[in-house]
Design an enzyme around this catalytic site. Structure first.
Site, PDB file in Angstrom:
ATOM      1  N   ARG A 118       0.783  -1.193  -0.065  1.00  8.34           N
ATOM      2  CA  ARG A 118       0.032   0.054   0.090  1.00  8.34           C
ATOM      3  C   ARG A 118       0.899   1.124   0.001  1.00  8.34           C
ATOM      4  NH1 ARG A 118      -0.734   4.600   2.576  1.00  8.34           N
ATOM      5  NH2 ARG A 118      -0.192   3.674   4.644  1.00  8.34           N
ATOM      6  N   ASP A 119       1.499   1.526   1.275  1.00  3.98           N
ATOM      7  CA  ASP A 119       2.406   3.059   1.150  1.00  3.98           C
ATOM      8  C   ASP A 119       3.520   2.724   0.500  1.00  3.98           C
ATOM      9  OD1 ASP A 119       2.744   5.328   2.143  1.00  3.98           O
ATOM     10  OD2 ASP A 119       3.791   4.592   4.191  1.00  3.98           O
TER      11      ASP A 119
ATOM     12  N   HIS B 150       5.438   4.340  12.708  1.00  2.00           N
ATOM     13  CA  HIS B 150       5.267   4.291  11.149  1.00  2.00           C
ATOM     14  C   HIS B 150       6.226   5.282  10.896  1.00  2.00           C
ATOM     15  CE1 HIS B 150       3.145   3.988   7.153  1.00  2.00           C
ATOM     16  NE2 HIS B 150       3.691   5.141   6.957  1.00  2.00           N
TER      17      HIS B 150
ATOM     18  N   HIS C 186       9.241   6.997   8.169  1.00  2.00           N
ATOM     19  CA  HIS C 186       9.899   7.109   6.931  1.00  2.00           C
ATOM     20  C   HIS C 186      11.157   7.549   7.062  1.00  2.00           C
ATOM     21  CE1 HIS C 186       6.391   6.988   3.958  1.00  2.00           C
ATOM     22  NE2 HIS C 186       5.920   6.990   4.940  1.00  2.00           N
TER      23      HIS C 186
ATOM     24  N   CYS D 200       3.929   9.213   0.328  1.00  2.00           N
ATOM     25  CA  CYS D 200       2.333   9.429   0.202  1.00  2.00           C
ATOM     26  C   CYS D 200       2.655  10.528  -1.072  1.00  2.00           C
ATOM     27  CB  CYS D 200       1.909  10.261   1.437  1.00  2.00           C
ATOM     28  SG  CYS D 200       0.129  11.010   1.054  1.00  2.00           S
TER      29      CYS D 200
ATOM     30  N   ASN E  85       9.637   4.735   3.276  1.00  2.00           N
ATOM     31  CA  ASN E  85       9.619   4.278   4.277  1.00  2.00           C
ATOM     32  C   ASN E  85      10.888   3.451   4.867  1.00  2.00           C
ATOM     33  OD1 ASN E  85       6.337   3.739   5.131  1.00  2.00           O
ATOM     34  ND2 ASN E  85       6.753   3.843   3.040  1.00  2.00           N
TER      35      ASN E  85
END
Ligand code: COA
Ligand code: ZN
Length: 302
Positions: free
Chosen positions: A14-15, A206, A208, A239, A248
């Site tokens: 996803r990300d 989470h 990055h 994003c 990430n």
């Protein structure tokens, strides 16, 4: 004494993939997800139910869900930005959903075309609906340290959003450093505040790696008792609506560090480096994690 378990939630499908130049078909994304399951990732965010016109790389989320119906040894979750996305995810058989409020007015506008107030009330409604449908729920607090549009974020806002999400039915709060602007001091401070308010069990990080501090930030969160982290295979990611959101934290780097520190993750590191090569081939780009090159060299030397 057995090693303490740290839960790594892979968010690469996803990300990681939402902002790549090369768009993978749902079938190739399923191949990637199945390889990650084989590497023993305990959780994977596999898709987002967003408008494919806004994020073409995430088109085909129902197809992904259909291909994963039989999986029961991995926590499969999906991201839902609004009620429509939630309804589509529920229809597609999702068991774990994530809402994604951001901590600032502008980031919510840019990301999901809602004001901060609208995002909070929409996320709360989704969480309540999800609980009625017996789903598990995760709530990100995006740009929890710094916003690309509004700068430093006041921790009181983050705590307030987290508290509203929890009282509406969130099982987990993920503090997200969406643009990789946090440092170990600011991470330690925010997690300390959140742990004293909500306890460490429901919190997750989470990070990055934009400014090369993601692993150090994990260490700062570990010191506050946090035992769950998102990461992306090969350090993919970013994003599309947050300028400066580079890759990430790489899953292979995180799993390797935790392993060396004496934690258990259950993850097959060698398999992870094979998956990094698969992603490089698929995306026609070298990937960012550091330790797979080292691991590949080690295996050649043996
Ligand atoms: N999934 C698919 N389509 C959706 C949707 C969803 N979750 N939400 C809205 N749509 C569709 C509507 O049906 C409508 O389609 P139409 O033009 O064919 O009639 C169109 O999108 C516009 O609907 P609207 O309710 O006005 O949405 P919007 O334009 O305000 O967009 C989002 C809202 C959230 C769907 C959109 O901004 C989006 O998908 N953003 C992506 C956010 C993201 O992935 N960020 C990165 C991860 S955090
Ligand atoms: Zn992210």
């Amino acid at each position: 004494m057995s090693a303490e378990f740290v839960f790594i939630n892979e968010v690469g499908p996803r990300d990681g993939l939402q902002n790549q130049k090369t768009i993978l078909t749902p079938r190739d994304r399923l191949t990637l997800i199945n390889q990650l399951i084989e590497a023993n990732l305990p959780g994977i965010e596999v898709a987002s139910f967003v408008n494919p016109k806004a994020v073409p790389a995430m088109d085909g989320a129902p197809e992904i869900m259909l291909g994963l119906q039989e999986i029961n040894n991995c926590e499969i979750s999906v991201l839902v930005p609004n009620l429509k996305g939630f309804e589509l995810a529920r229809e597609a058989g999702a068991k774990i959903i994530s809402v994604v409020p951001s901590a600032t007015e502008t980031m919510n506008q840019k990301n999901i075309n809602m004001s901060l107030g609208e995002t909070i009330s929409s996320s709360c409604n989704i969480l309540k609906e999800a609980k009625i449908s017996n789903l598990r729920t995760r709530a990100y607090v995006s740009v929890a340290w710094e916003c690309p549009y509004e700068g430093k974020v006041d921790s009181k806002i983050v705590l307030d959003i987290a508290s509203q999400m929890l009282s509406s039915g969130a099982d987990e709060i993920i503090l997200a450093d969406t643009i990789g602007a946090a440092n170990p001091s600011s991470v330690g401070l925010l997690f300390r505040n959140c742990v004293s308010e909500f306890g460490h069990e429901i919190l997750s990080g989470h990070f990055h790696d934009t400014r090369a501090m993601a692993l150090a930030n994990v260490c700062a969160a570990l010191a506050e008792g946090i035992r769950k982290f998102d990461s992306c295979i090969g350090g993919l990611g970013g994003c599309p609506f947050a300028p400066g959101a580079a890759g990430n934290l790489a899953t292979e780097d995180l799993a390797n560090m935790l392993d060396q520190m004496g934690y258990s993750t259950n993850i097959d590191l060698r398999k992870l480096s094979e998956i990094v090569l698969f992603c490089e081939e698929q995306l026609h780009a070298p990937l960012g994690g550091r330790m797979s090159a080292w691991l590949n060299k080690q295996s050649k030397a043996i």
